[in-house]
Design an enzyme around this catalytic site. Structure first.
Site, short mmCIF file in Angstrom:
data_model
loop_
_atom_site.label_atom_id
_atom_site.label_comp_id
_atom_site.label_asym_id
_atom_site.label_seq_id
_atom_site.Cartn_x
_atom_site.Cartn_y
_atom_site.Cartn_z
NE ARG A 92 -3.42 2.39 2.74
CZ ARG A 92 -3.22 3.26 3.75
NH1 ARG A 92 -2.37 2.98 4.71
NH2 ARG A 92 -3.90 4.39 3.79
CG HIS A 136 -0.89 8.95 3.55
ND1 HIS A 136 -1.00 7.61 3.79
CD2 HIS A 136 -0.47 9.49 4.72
CE1 HIS A 136 -0.67 7.34 5.04
NE2 HIS A 136 -0.33 8.47 5.63
CD GLU A 181 -4.42 7.64 9.97
OE1 GLU A 181 -3.94 8.69 10.40
OE2 GLU A 181 -4.07 6.52 10.37
CG ASN A 309 -4.91 3.45 8.85
OD1 ASN A 309 -5.08 2.46 8.14
ND2 ASN A 309 -4.34 4.56 8.40
CE1 TYR A 311 0.23 2.94 13.59
CE2 TYR A 311 -1.73 4.01 12.72
CZ TYR A 311 -0.47 3.45 12.52
OH TYR A 311 0.06 3.40 11.25
CD GLU A 378 -1.32 4.02 8.03
OE1 GLU A 378 -1.05 4.49 9.16
OE2 GLU A 378 -1.48 4.71 7.02
C1 FCB Z 1 -0.86 7.21 10.76
C2 FCB Z 1 -0.46 7.72 9.40
C3 FCB Z 1 0.86 7.21 8.90
C4 FCB Z 1 1.88 7.12 10.02
C5 FCB Z 1 1.30 6.38 11.20
C6 FCB Z 1 2.27 6.20 12.34
O1 FCB Z 1 -1.71 8.12 11.38
O2 FCB Z 1 -1.45 7.39 8.44
O3 FCB Z 1 1.29 8.03 7.86
O4 FCB Z 1 2.31 8.37 10.35
O5 FCB Z 1 0.17 7.03 11.67
#
Ligand code: FCB
Length: 473
Positions: A92, A136, A181, A309, A311, A378
């Site tokens: 990607r 992006h 995002e 995505n 985290y 992600e």
């Molecule tokens: C996300 C982004 C990516 C990277 C990660 C850590 O928010 O999409 O570009 O910075 O975080």
């Protein structure tokens, strides 16, 4: 981490069973144009908002810029060879709009398109499915000068650029993501200003969010018109939002932040409406007069897939009376006074709490909105790495991936149609306002020599891909 006395990676993890993913599961890794390409002023590329922002003093740690980054523009062959060694099924990447259409509208730059044609051809020659993200975060600077995402016209320009890309690469690229995002583009770019273009106005942030989604809807329609067989989706960054306690005030704080972080995007995109409570929360910020008849129908144009995505998780609490608001511009317009609470659980080098079950929860939640196939587009972690004897033994990153893949598998067991997973990131890169000080890669990059070293996590991920799952430990 690289202390020779530390135990080998597998011992760090608890005893865990092996897990197999569904046949055809799309194992990938992700990057983004401004974070890796470099060649910022070459072959006709013009500045984007991230060029301007990173060249403005005080915006990015240590004054780092994406001018050279990982020099991927000149090392495409070497980088695709590394992907092939990893056994990636898909890669990607994002397209730099400023490389393809330097003014953001009008004339197309053939050299810019050529770069992406070469990249896609190289991927296909190596049996790697290209997955193209159109946006992006790197808006062409001339479009920002004309008002940026708070201006409605930017959505139409994005649709035009989408048609350019669909015509150029639609015969070879099957998977398309419109936006990456949009929360970050809107609320970090125009709210808190910690991302480009660095503007700080709550109403503009809300308008930007709407016009990003409008641009998305128009882009879906443009892609469908140009390439009826394309698989089209959008990528949202989502967080479970928990109240710090069961008190009504904390629960209300969680509702507000969940509205801004998650439902602001999920509801219009997948249900064709803004949540009423969110509109009420934002009443002192904007009256939503930027929303026109038909916009929500465009925004909710049917998709083929949804990208998530993931985290971390947010835990929030109600404002404390008598404590003055943080005067810094906020990315939570109308809810600036909500407090973000840390729980004391392990964090990554970004300070983000590690919360793998939150991925299961998030995927299940999105599945509650839609039957569409989902992809984790992600997921990953920054840790401080050290190169010892030419090796990087990143056990923390490896453990993060392992835990989150187990959480992804839990979602599949719960009935979520999860079809793929993309590790963030293929290689260390320009981490936005943090510059090169945060490393997310499975491949280490020495920014002076541009030497790449696959870390332990890369070798481990290659074995996961080979066996289509996780070995018992
Ligand atoms: C996300 C982004 C990516 C990277 C990660 C850590 O928010 O999409 O570009 O910075 O975080």
């Amino acid at each position: 981490m690289s202390n020779p006395a530390s135990p080998p990676a597998v011992d760090v993890l608890d005893e865990r069973p092996g897990l197999t993913f569904p046949p055809g599961f799309l194992w990938g890794a992700a990057t983004a144009a401004y974070q890796i390409e470099g060649a910022a002023a070459e072959d006709g590329r013009a500045p984007s908002i991230w060029d301007t922002f990173s060249h403005t003093e005080g915006r990015v740690v240590a004054g780092h810029t994406g001018d050279v980054a990982c020099d991927h523009y000149h090392r495409l062959g070497e980088d695709v060879a590394l992907m092939a060694e990893l056994g990636l099924k898909s890669y990607r990447f994002s397209v730099s709009w400023s490389r393809v259409q330097p003014a953001g509208s009008g004339a197309v730059n053939p050299q810019g398109l050529d770069f992406y044609r070469r990249l896609v051809d190289e991927l296909l020659a190596n049996g790697i499915e290209p997955w193209l993200t159109l946006y992006h975060w790197d808006l062409p600077q001339p479009l920002e000068d004309a008002g940026g995402w708070p201006a409605r016209d930017t959505a139409a320009r994005f649709a035009d650029y989408t048609t350019v890309m669909a015509d150029a690469l639609g015969d070879r690229v099957r998977y398309w993501t419109t936006l990456n995002e949009p929360w970050c583009s809107a609320f970090l770019g125009y709210g808190s200003g910690v991302h480009a273009p660095g503007r700080t106005n709550g109403a503009d942030a809300v308008r930007a969010g709407h016009h990003l989604m409008l641009g998305h809807g128009l882009a879906v329609q443009a892609l469908r018109a140009a390439r009826p067989t394309a698989e089209v989706g959008v990528t949202v960054n989502l967080y479970p939002v928990d109240p710090a306690s069961d008190s009504p005030a904390d629960r209300d704080a969680a509702r507000r932040i969940d509205g801004l972080a998650n439902r602001f995007f999920l509801d219009p995109l997948l249900r064709g409406s803004y949540p009423e409570d969110l509109v009420a929360d934002l009443s002192a910020v904007t009256d939503f007069d930027h929303v026109r008849d038909g916009d929500l129908a465009t925004i909710s144009t049917p998709l083929d897939l949804v990208g998530v995505n993931y985290y971390s998780r947010h835990v929030v609490a109600a404002p404390v009376e008598g404590v003055p608001d943080d005067p810094a511009p906020s990315c939570w317009p109308g809810s600036e006074d909500v407090r973000f609470v840390t729980r004391g659980v392990p964090v990554t080098d970004m300070g983000w709490e590690i919360d793998a079950p939150g991925l299961t929860e998030t995927l299940r939640r999105v599945h509650g909105y839609t039957e569409l196939p989902l992809y984790v587009t992600e997921n990953g972690s920054a840790f401080v790495d050290s190169v010892v004897d030419g090796q990087v033994d990143d056990v923390d990153r490896l453990a993060y991936f392992d835990a989150h893949l187990r959480a992804a598998h839990d979602a599949i067991d719960a009935g979520v149609p999860l079809r793929g997973y993309f590790a963030w990131s293929l290689m260390d890169n320009f981490e936005w306002a943090w510059g090169y000080t945060k490393r997310f890669g499975m491949i280490h990059v020495d920014y002076d020599s541009q030497v790449r070293i696959p870390k332990s996590s890369a070798r481990w991920y290659a074995s996961v891909i080979r066996r289509n799952g996780l070995a018992a430990q």
